[in-house]
Scaffold this motif. Structure first.
Motif, PDB file in Angstrom:
ATOM      1  N   GLY A 195      43.681  24.015  49.511  1.00 34.88           N
ATOM      2  CA  GLY A 195      43.901  25.121  50.448  1.00 34.88           C
ATOM      3  C   GLY A 195      45.131  25.924  50.086  1.00 34.88           C
ATOM      4  O   GLY A 195      46.177  25.379  49.719  1.00 34.88           O
ATOM      5  N   ASP A 196      45.010  27.243  50.159  1.00 35.98           N
ATOM      6  CA  ASP A 196      46.149  28.116  49.859  1.00 35.98           C
ATOM      7  C   ASP A 196      47.278  27.867  50.865  1.00 35.98           C
ATOM      8  O   ASP A 196      47.025  27.646  52.051  1.00 35.98           O
ATOM      9  CB  ASP A 196      45.717  29.585  49.954  1.00 35.98           C
ATOM     10  N   PRO A 197      48.530  27.912  50.420  1.00 31.43           N
ATOM     11  CA  PRO A 197      49.648  27.707  51.351  1.00 31.43           C
ATOM     12  C   PRO A 197      49.688  28.771  52.440  1.00 31.43           C
ATOM     13  O   PRO A 197      49.328  29.930  52.211  1.00 31.43           O
ATOM     14  CB  PRO A 197      50.890  27.781  50.442  1.00 31.43           C
ATOM     15  N   SER A 198      50.128  28.382  53.619  1.00 30.98           N
ATOM     16  CA  SER A 198      50.088  29.282  54.771  1.00 30.98           C
ATOM     17  C   SER A 198      50.946  30.529  54.578  1.00 30.98           C
ATOM     18  O   SER A 198      50.670  31.566  55.176  1.00 30.98           O
ATOM     19  CB  SER A 198      50.538  28.535  56.036  1.00 30.98           C
ATOM     20  N   LYS A 199      51.957  30.462  53.738  1.00 38.54           N
ATOM     21  CA  LYS A 199      52.858  31.602  53.593  1.00 38.54           C
ATOM     22  C   LYS A 199      52.181  32.825  52.972  1.00 38.54           C
ATOM     23  O   LYS A 199      52.696  33.929  53.065  1.00 38.54           O
ATOM     24  CB  LYS A 199      54.083  31.225  52.768  1.00 38.54           C
ATOM     25  N   ILE A 200      51.008  32.654  52.337  1.00 40.85           N
ATOM     26  CA  ILE A 200      50.339  33.812  51.760  1.00 40.85           C
ATOM     27  C   ILE A 200      49.386  34.478  52.746  1.00 40.85           C
ATOM     28  O   ILE A 200      48.818  35.523  52.462  1.00 40.85           O
ATOM     29  CB  ILE A 200      49.566  33.441  50.475  1.00 40.85           C
ATOM     30  N   GLY A 201      49.196  33.856  53.918  1.00 45.21           N
ATOM     31  CA  GLY A 201      48.207  34.357  54.865  1.00 45.21           C
ATOM     32  C   GLY A 201      48.781  35.227  55.961  1.00 45.21           C
ATOM     33  O   GLY A 201      49.889  35.764  55.866  1.00 45.21           O
ATOM     34  N   ASP A 202      47.996  35.349  57.039  1.00 46.00           N
ATOM     35  CA  ASP A 202      48.380  36.209  58.162  1.00 46.00           C
ATOM     36  C   ASP A 202      49.525  35.630  58.995  1.00 46.00           C
ATOM     37  O   ASP A 202      50.183  36.349  59.747  1.00 46.00           O
ATOM     38  CB  ASP A 202      47.176  36.433  59.085  1.00 46.00           C
ATOM     39  N   PHE A 203      49.735  34.331  58.877  1.00 38.64           N
ATOM     40  CA  PHE A 203      50.780  33.676  59.661  1.00 38.64           C
ATOM     41  C   PHE A 203      51.701  32.890  58.725  1.00 38.64           C
ATOM     42  O   PHE A 203      51.620  31.662  58.647  1.00 38.64           O
ATOM     43  CB  PHE A 203      50.171  32.749  60.711  1.00 38.64           C
ATOM     44  N   PRO A 204      52.561  33.592  57.985  1.00 38.91           N
ATOM     45  CA  PRO A 204      53.406  32.919  56.982  1.00 38.91           C
ATOM     46  C   PRO A 204      54.363  31.902  57.567  1.00 38.91           C
ATOM     47  O   PRO A 204      54.873  31.045  56.859  1.00 38.91           O
ATOM     48  CB  PRO A 204      54.159  34.074  56.320  1.00 38.91           C
TER      49      PRO A 204
END
Length: 616
Positions: free
Chosen positions: A414-423
């Motif tokens: 899974g991609d790390p959360s920091k690259i998404g809508d809720f970094p």
């Protein structure tokens, strides 16, 4: 005094927690480093346990190995911290108590964090350092992973004849996390030369006593028990153990009845708890016979698949097409369902559903998958990331998928959360992809992570991710092989963008029996191509591909046609080498992947006609 002689004659009382007392005094960093910086604090705690009756003092070296000390920049101080830990305990003991060098487990719930070879090197360094100070014995504690404990026990027994206490830790009453019962674990440990085998940490007295009720007295070793003070409570950001010393002391009598020859304390215990144990036991002799409670063996039911062929099995002999269609980011699924139907009608064998791809929240893929199966009749492939759920959530999610009949799954980090809508959101990663594959495989054997029976075997088909967009392809293939060893049955690759790369992947993986689905994602525009080339880690597009997309200019229809044309060329190369094709739909542009799906089916049909005509 001789440790083994005393163990034969009487019950030995161990000490209690070290970290609990240090934590209560406001110390919340590396406890083992205090051996060097504040040895007086450690000696004071040892002395407190000695004065209330402890017969065994364990050195303050539980986490004094290379990998744990490295977190604090202390990896070069392994020897000095361990030697000093033994010396402090011996100074405090004054010859009135035995001193055991303590070595804790290196692996946590993430078994893949450390390979056994790394553990062996780290363990040897810690062991040799402690042996230089001549402890009276060794205490190995808090080992959830029996493989690790067996490994270090073999090393220690080859290096020293000192008495060894080997303690495992349990998630569930009577069972290790891999489903092995305590009886078997203790038998294996005593065969390897442990003088005492037992349990410590995680559970309080009640559950440890229940665990021992099904355990006979070992033939070549003695039983050791170091419970936590109680189950912990969480108050104001801190773990608090509230069991009163008197209860802990009365529990020691029940531990004696179960055959315990060494009784101490783990998390939450203090000198008052050990004093209560000493007072309760007095001079009572150890028991030499006990009644064993019959172990209830639960029959694990085998669940059966519906009359469908697993995707990985199908891909071994015939063309199998997977098409990824991300669940919507917003409520309302009309367009998504229309796309899914188009893909199904075009000939897709399965629609794969990402799990909040790019760390962006979407409608639950389990909910969408259930609707696809019910309304379209397709067998969806559900992605599961290690990012969004802790171990509790992952196990619950897997049980839910099994209940819904969604058995085709893809395990990804899974991609790390920091690259998404809720970094600012937390990326959990309790387990790695390797660990999660192992967990799913264990589910298929009917066992939860803790080793408890699930009541039924699940029938998950486990796919895993393979990224060929790396500098050293052979390293990526080695990761594949490790995932196969964990239980992976097929692989889906990241998108590839050159014919030569497809050929390289084939040459690198042709020795594997596990099917590989080549990932192909059509480009939608020059801007899309440049983004992937310049900003997506690990993916570089060939110059001719970028030029072709740039030539399409800003005309969306021309760009779409060029993107499909490039993808067709890749499809042609892929179907020459692989049975599995994995088409990735960009931005819900399902008409592109539907067209490519139809193209694959058309090519296969034309070839079938040609072969049939030739044979006639």
């Amino acid at each position: 005094m001789n440790f083994r002689d005393e163990l034969k004659k009487r019950i030995l009382i161990g000490d209690g927690a070290m970290g609990t007392l240090l934590y209560s005094n406001g110390i919340d960093n590396c406890y083992e480093e205090l051996n060097i910086s504040h040895p007086d604090r450690i000696e004071t705690i040892h002395t407190a346990y000695l004065e209330v009756g402890a017969d065994i003092l364990q050195s303050n070296t539980y986490g004094a190995n290379y990998y744990k000390l490295k977190r604090y920049g202390l990896e070069e101080d392994v020897s000095s911290i361990n030697r000093k830990g033994i010396a402090i305990a011996k100074k405090a003991a004054k010859g009135k108590a035995f001193v055991c060098g303590t070595i804790g487990a290196s692996r946590s719930i993430r078994k893949s964090d450390l390979e056994l070879e790394e553990i062996k090197r780290s363990f040897r360094e810690q062991l040799y350092s402690q042996l230089m100070e001549n402890p009276d014995g060794l205490l190995f504690e808090t080992y959830y992973d029996l493989e690790e404990l067996e490994t270090v026990l073999k090393i220690a027994r080859n290096e020293t004849d000192l008495p060894i206490i080997a303690n495992v830790s349990l998630h569930e009453i009577g069972y290790l996390q891999n489903g092995i019962h305590l009886n078997e674990a203790f038998d294996r440990l005593q065969e390897l030369g442990a003088d005492a085998v037992g349990i410590n940490c995680r559970l309080g007295p009640h559950h440890m006593i229940r665990s021992l009720e099904e355990v006979p007295l070992p033939e070549r070793a003695y039983l050791s028990v170091y419970p936590n003070a109680s189950l912990p409570d969480y108050v104001d950001g801190r773990l608090v153990y509230e069991a009163v010393p008197e209860y802990f002391g009365s529990s020691a009598l029940k531990m004696r009845e179960q055959g315990a020859r060494i009784i101490g304390g783990c998390c939450g215990t203090t000198p008052k708890h050990i004093e209560a144990v000493k007072k309760a036991l007095g001079n009572l002799p150890p028991i030499k016979e006990k009644q064993i409670k019959a172990r209830k063996i639960e029959v694990i039911e085998i669940t059966h698949n519906e009359n469908t062929i697993a995707l990985h099995e199908k891909a071994k002999t015939e063309r199998t097409i997977l098409v990824e269609l991300d669940p919507p980011k917003k409520l309302g699924i009309e367009e998504f369902m229309a796309g899914a139907k188009a893909l199904h009608n075009a000939g897709a064998d399965s629609i794969t559903l990402a799990d909040n791809s790019l760390a962006t929240p979407r409608i639950s893929n389990a909910a969408i998958g259930t609707m696809l199966k019910k309304e379209i009749g397709t067998e969806p492939l559900i992605h599961i990331t290690c990012r969004d759920r802790n171990l509790i959530g992952l196990q619950s999610h897997l049980m839910g998928l099994q209940t819904l009949g969604l058995n085709e799954i893809l395990v990804v980090t899974g991609d790390p959360s920091k690259i998404g809508d809720f970094p600012g959101a937390t990326s959990v990663y309790d387990l790695s992809s390797f660990d999660l594959i192992c967990l799913v495989k264990q589910f298929n054997e009917g066992l939860s992570y803790s080793g408890q029976s699930l009541g039924q075997r699940t029938n998950f088909k486990i796919a895993a991710a393979f990224n060929p967009n790396v500098r050293y392809l052979h390293k990526a293939v080695e990761r594949m092989e490790k995932k196969i060893a964990c239980g992976a049955e097929s692989f889906l690759t990241q998108p590839v963008y050159s014919v030569s790369q497809i050929e390289e992947v084939y040459e690198a993986t042709k020795h594997l029996d596990t099917p590989v689905f080549i990932g192909i994602m059509p480009l939608t525009s020059s801007r899309n191509a440049e983004f992937i080339h310049n900003e997506v880690p690990g993916i570089k597009l060939p110059d001719n591909v970028r030029k072709a997309m740039a030539a399409a200019g800003n005309d969306p229809d021309r760009a779409r046609a060029e993107g499909v044309s490039i993808a067709r060329e890749l499809v042609n190369a892929a179907i020459e080498k692989f049975k599995g094709i994995y088409l990735i739909t960009p931005f819900l542009r399902y008409e592109m992947t539907a067209e490519l799906t139809g193209y694959v089916r058309k090519v296969d049909n034309e070839r079938f006609v040609e072969v049939t005509a030739y044979e006639q």
